[in-house]
Motif scaffolding. Structure first.
Motif, PDB file in Angstrom:
ATOM      1  N   VAL A  65       0.838  -1.208   0.000  1.00  0.00           N
ATOM      2  CA  VAL A  65       0.000   0.000   0.000  1.00  0.00           C
ATOM      3  C   VAL A  65       0.872   1.257   0.000  1.00  0.00           C
ATOM      4  N   SER A  66       1.864   1.289   0.884  1.00  0.00           N
ATOM      5  CA  SER A  66       2.735   2.473   0.976  1.00  0.00           C
ATOM      6  C   SER A  66       3.549   2.666  -0.303  1.00  0.00           C
ATOM      7  N   LEU A  67       3.954   1.555  -0.908  1.00  0.00           N
ATOM      8  CA  LEU A  67       4.732   1.608  -2.147  1.00  0.00           C
ATOM      9  C   LEU A  67       3.922   2.260  -3.272  1.00  0.00           C
ATOM     10  N   ILE A  68       2.666   1.869  -3.405  1.00  0.00           N
ATOM     11  CA  ILE A  68       1.794   2.402  -4.463  1.00  0.00           C
ATOM     12  C   ILE A  68       1.514   3.894  -4.242  1.00  0.00           C
ATOM     13  N   VAL A  69       1.235   4.273  -2.995  1.00  0.00           N
ATOM     14  CA  VAL A  69       0.927   5.676  -2.676  1.00  0.00           C
ATOM     15  C   VAL A  69       2.109   6.585  -3.009  1.00  0.00           C
ATOM     16  N   ILE A  70       3.311   6.194  -2.569  1.00  0.00           N
ATOM     17  CA  ILE A  70       4.499   7.026  -2.801  1.00  0.00           C
ATOM     18  C   ILE A  70       4.846   7.064  -4.291  1.00  0.00           C
ATOM     19  N   ALA A  71       4.669   5.938  -4.997  1.00  0.00           N
ATOM     20  CA  ALA A  71       4.952   5.901  -6.433  1.00  0.00           C
ATOM     21  C   ALA A  71       4.025   6.857  -7.196  1.00  0.00           C
ATOM     22  N   LEU A 122       5.298  10.315  -6.820  1.00  0.00           N
ATOM     23  CA  LEU A 122       6.466  10.518  -7.678  1.00  0.00           C
ATOM     24  C   LEU A 122       6.052  10.780  -9.130  1.00  0.00           C
ATOM     25  N   ILE A 123       5.029  10.069  -9.597  1.00  0.00           N
ATOM     26  CA  ILE A 123       4.544  10.266 -10.965  1.00  0.00           C
ATOM     27  C   ILE A 123       4.000  11.684 -11.134  1.00  0.00           C
ATOM     28  N   MET A 124       3.243  12.162 -10.144  1.00  0.00           N
ATOM     29  CA  MET A 124       2.696  13.519 -10.196  1.00  0.00           C
ATOM     30  C   MET A 124       3.813  14.554 -10.287  1.00  0.00           C
ATOM     31  N   GLU A 125       4.877  14.342  -9.504  1.00  0.00           N
ATOM     32  CA  GLU A 125       6.013  15.268  -9.515  1.00  0.00           C
ATOM     33  C   GLU A 125       6.755  15.200 -10.854  1.00  0.00           C
ATOM     34  N   ALA A 126       6.908  13.968 -11.395  1.00  0.00           N
ATOM     35  CA  ALA A 126       7.622  13.802 -12.669  1.00  0.00           C
ATOM     36  C   ALA A 126       6.874  14.478 -13.808  1.00  0.00           C
ATOM     37  N   VAL A 127       5.542  14.350 -13.829  1.00  0.00           N
ATOM     38  CA  VAL A 127       4.718  14.986 -14.870  1.00  0.00           C
ATOM     39  C   VAL A 127       4.859  16.505 -14.804  1.00  0.00           C
ATOM     40  N   GLU A 128       4.888  17.033 -13.586  1.00  0.00           N
ATOM     41  CA  GLU A 128       5.043  18.482 -13.410  1.00  0.00           C
ATOM     42  C   GLU A 128       6.401  18.957 -13.915  1.00  0.00           C
ATOM     43  N   ARG A 129       7.431  18.123 -13.718  1.00  0.00           N
ATOM     44  CA  ARG A 129       8.779  18.514 -14.142  1.00  0.00           C
ATOM     45  C   ARG A 129       8.951  18.482 -15.656  1.00  0.00           C
ATOM     46  N   PHE A 130       8.105  17.712 -16.354  1.00  0.00           N
ATOM     47  CA  PHE A 130       8.193  17.680 -17.805  1.00  0.00           C
ATOM     48  C   PHE A 130       7.999  19.076 -18.389  1.00  0.00           C
ATOM     49  N   SER A 131       7.083  19.810 -17.803  1.00  0.00           N
ATOM     50  CA  SER A 131       6.805  21.161 -18.301  1.00  0.00           C
ATOM     51  C   SER A 131       7.816  22.178 -17.795  1.00  0.00           C
ATOM     52  N   ASN A 132       8.573  21.804 -16.773  1.00  0.00           N
ATOM     53  CA  ASN A 132       9.562  22.718 -16.209  1.00  0.00           C
ATOM     54  C   ASN A 132      10.823  21.951 -15.826  1.00  0.00           C
ATOM     55  N   THR A 186      12.097   8.441 -13.817  1.00  0.00           N
ATOM     56  CA  THR A 186      11.238   8.452 -12.630  1.00  0.00           C
ATOM     57  C   THR A 186       9.897   7.797 -12.926  1.00  0.00           C
ATOM     58  N   LEU A 187       9.303   8.169 -14.075  1.00  0.00           N
ATOM     59  CA  LEU A 187       8.020   7.579 -14.482  1.00  0.00           C
ATOM     60  C   LEU A 187       8.136   6.069 -14.644  1.00  0.00           C
ATOM     61  N   LEU A 188       9.185   5.617 -15.310  1.00  0.00           N
ATOM     62  CA  LEU A 188       9.369   4.181 -15.554  1.00  0.00           C
ATOM     63  C   LEU A 188       9.542   3.413 -14.246  1.00  0.00           C
ATOM     64  N   ILE A 189      10.389   3.947 -13.351  1.00  0.00           N
ATOM     65  CA  ILE A 189      10.620   3.265 -12.072  1.00  0.00           C
ATOM     66  C   ILE A 189       9.352   3.266 -11.225  1.00  0.00           C
ATOM     67  N   ALA A 190       8.642   4.416 -11.206  1.00  0.00           N
ATOM     68  CA  ALA A 190       7.410   4.515 -10.416  1.00  0.00           C
ATOM     69  C   ALA A 190       6.330   3.563 -10.935  1.00  0.00           C
ATOM     70  N   LEU A 191       6.203   3.462 -12.268  1.00  0.00           N
ATOM     71  CA  LEU A 191       5.231   2.539 -12.853  1.00  0.00           C
ATOM     72  C   LEU A 191       5.575   1.095 -12.510  1.00  0.00           C
ATOM     73  N   TYR A 192       6.870   0.801 -12.538  1.00  0.00           N
ATOM     74  CA  TYR A 192       7.309  -0.541 -12.149  1.00  0.00           C
ATOM     75  C   TYR A 192       6.979  -0.813 -10.681  1.00  0.00           C
ATOM     76  N   LEU A 193       7.177   0.190  -9.824  1.00  0.00           N
ATOM     77  CA  LEU A 193       6.870   0.037  -8.397  1.00  0.00           C
ATOM     78  C   LEU A 193       5.377  -0.207  -8.183  1.00  0.00           C
ATOM     79  N   ILE A 194       4.538   0.496  -8.962  1.00  0.00           N
ATOM     80  CA  ILE A 194       3.084   0.289  -8.851  1.00  0.00           C
ATOM     81  C   ILE A 194       2.712  -1.121  -9.291  1.00  0.00           C
TER      82      ILE A 194
END
Length: 301
Positions: A92-98, A101-111, A185-193
């Motif tokens: 559960v904790s792994l999925i939540v944190i991942a 991380l995805i939300m942060e990675a998406v935001e960084r794409f634009s900046n 980050t996206l790839l690792i986070a998706l793998y973690l999910i």
């Protein structure tokens, strides 16, 4: 002699797990600090993966230590479900944190932000070496024990994730493609999910007492119903206590009023059948003759 050998092997296995735990705590701490200093999100996500390895290793180490603890009047199953509960919490904790991380990675794409790539390269290299050493420590035991095998696989996959982060660090250093940090980050986070969801699904099934996927209930019922002395098998429960124990409970109607010794012989036949064909190692049968109750295979208690 056999007892001493088993004890020494268990101690050695515990020692190897303990070494791996300390190595991964050092790696995780270094990657968190390095990720914050360098601004690398992929390094932080790899630190999360390493942290999941630490939890996995602690669970394996705890299970290894709890093997010798006896059941009691207050704990009739002992601590056999501790690792299942811990796996559920970890998933559960792994999925939540991942997801965060995805939300942060998406935001960084634009900046996109400039990353201190040298720190990423050095820390990912240290992670590869540390996890590689842990993999070598546990490789032999992983062939003999499912619990250790799960920890071994965690470490092996994390070593490969660190290789990806190292490649990303090199690309950032020599080609200034800082967006690769967000991609990794996206790839690792998706793998973690994916890994966390699979672990969550498996642990939930065990905690909810679901029938294991590989157990064909109808087939078992039909085989037992084919016994000459058996009229009907009903009120069936098949559930998993932990990764090693599968329990089978049922009520059996007999064609005639048999003796206790005759029942014992039939029970032994059933135990051999379900163990050899379906790896069920705990059988509890309630014998009946002429009892008026529900005769369905599955009865809601």
């Amino acid at each position: 002699m056999s007892h001493a050998h088993t004890h020494n092997h268990t101690s050695l296995k515990g020692r190897n797990l303990l070494i791996s735990i300390f190595l991964n705590i050092i790696i995780t701490t270094a990657q968190v600090i390095g990720g914050l200093l360098s601004g690398s999100l992929s390094l932080l996500s790899d630190a999360l993966h390493n942290f999941s390895d630490v939890i996995s290793l602690i669970i394996s180490y705890g299970a290894n230590k709890l093997v010798g603890k006896k059941a009691s009047l207050q704990k009739t199953f002992g601590y056999k479900r501790a690792e299942i509960l811990a796996a559920f919490i970890n998933a559960v904790s792994l999925i939540v944190i991942a997801i965060l991380l995805i939300m942060e990675a998406v935001e960084r794409f634009s900046n996109p932000q400039e990353i201190k790539s040298n720190l990423v390269i050095w820390l990912s290299t240290i992670a590869i070496l540390g996890n590689g050493f842990s993999v070598l420590l546990l490789r032999k035991d992983s062939e003999l024990n499912m619990n250790i095998k799960s920890a071994y696989l965690h470490l092996f996959t994390d070593m490969m994730a660190s290789v990806a982060v190292l490649i990303g660090g090199l690309l950032m250093k020599y080609y200034q493609v800082f967006w690769v940090d967000s991609v990794l980050t996206l790839l690792i986070a998706l793998y973690l999910i994916w890994m966390g969801f699979d672990l969550l699904k498996q642990s939930t099934k065990v905690l909810m007492l679901f029938t294991p996927d590989n157990i064909p209930v109808k087939e078992i019922v039909n085989e037992i119903n084919n016994f000459d002395s058996i009229k009907n098998i009903h009120h069936v429960h098949i559930w998993q206590l932990n990764e090693d124990e599968v329990h089978f409970e049922a009520h059996i109607d007999f064609n005639k009023d048999i003796t206790l010794s005759q029942f014992d012989d039939i029970l032994q036949e059933i135990e051999v059948l379900v163990f050899k064909k379906y790896k069920i190692n705990h059988v509890n049968i309630q014998p009946e003759f002429g009892k008026v109750d529900a005769k369905d295979v599955i009865v809601q208690d």
